[in-house]
Design a protein around this motif. Structure first.
Motif, PDB file in Angstrom:
ATOM      1  N   PRO A  61      -3.684   4.917  -0.124  1.00 17.72           N
ATOM      2  CA  PRO A  61      -4.754   3.976  -0.451  1.00 17.72           C
ATOM      3  C   PRO A  61      -5.295   3.327   0.823  1.00 17.72           C
ATOM      4  CG  PRO A  61      -2.636   2.958  -0.870  1.00 17.72           C
ATOM      5  CD  PRO A  61      -2.359   4.371  -0.424  1.00 17.72           C
ATOM      6  N   LYS A 114       0.800  -1.223   0.000  1.00 19.66           N
ATOM      7  CA  LYS A 114       0.000   0.000   0.000  1.00 19.66           C
ATOM      8  C   LYS A 114       0.837   1.279   0.000  1.00 19.66           C
ATOM      9  CE  LYS A 114      -3.051  -1.553   3.246  1.00 19.66           C
ATOM     10  NZ  LYS A 114      -4.132  -1.372   4.187  1.00 19.66           N
ATOM     11  N   CYS A 137     -10.551   0.346  -4.214  1.00 18.60           N
ATOM     12  CA  CYS A 137      -9.598   1.118  -3.428  1.00 18.60           C
ATOM     13  C   CYS A 137     -10.010   2.592  -3.394  1.00 18.60           C
ATOM     14  CB  CYS A 137      -8.190   0.995  -4.017  1.00 18.60           C
ATOM     15  SG  CYS A 137      -6.955   1.867  -3.042  1.00 18.60           S
ATOM     16  N   GLU A 188      -3.861  -0.974  -3.882  1.00 11.68           N
ATOM     17  CA  GLU A 188      -4.120  -0.198  -5.104  1.00 11.68           C
ATOM     18  C   GLU A 188      -4.534  -1.084  -6.272  1.00 11.68           C
ATOM     19  OE1 GLU A 188       0.349  -0.953  -4.965  1.00 11.68           O
ATOM     20  OE2 GLU A 188      -1.103  -0.208  -3.528  1.00 11.68           O
TER      21      GLU A 188
END
Length: 95
Positions: A77, A62, A86, A81
């Motif tokens: 995020p 992330k 998301c 992602e």
């Protein structure tokens, strides 16, 4: 340039939703493409920004996208992602 507070992909519209303080805008690309189009103006790429963030912070998952350090625009995020659902939050608009 005004940056959205939140960015997410709407599967029903097949568009990325940019949530601003007082309105929403829609772009016909996925969030990753949207971020890449922005950071290219700052002489970088989406992949480069995420990899740099992971390297500097020592994280593996992330990775946030630093749009502009000077403008304090950093998108985190909430999920991977890679997931369609998301949601990206702009750190610079939290305070």
């Amino acid at each position: 340039m005004q940056f959205p507070h939140m960015v997410y992909y709407d599967n029903t519209l097949s568009k990325t939703v940019l949530v601003f303080k007082d309105h929403r805008e829609y772009v016909p690309v996925k969030p990753v493409v949207y971020f890449n189009d922005i950071v290219i103006h700052f002489a970088s790429s989406y992949e480069g920004r995420v990899e740099a963030f992971k390297y500097i912070t020592g994280t593996c998952q992330k990775g946030a996208v630093l749009i502009s350090e000077a403008l304090s625009h950093l998108y985190f995020p909430l999920f991977s992602e890679k997931r369609e659902d998301c949601i990206w939050i702009n750190y610079g608009t939290l305070y």
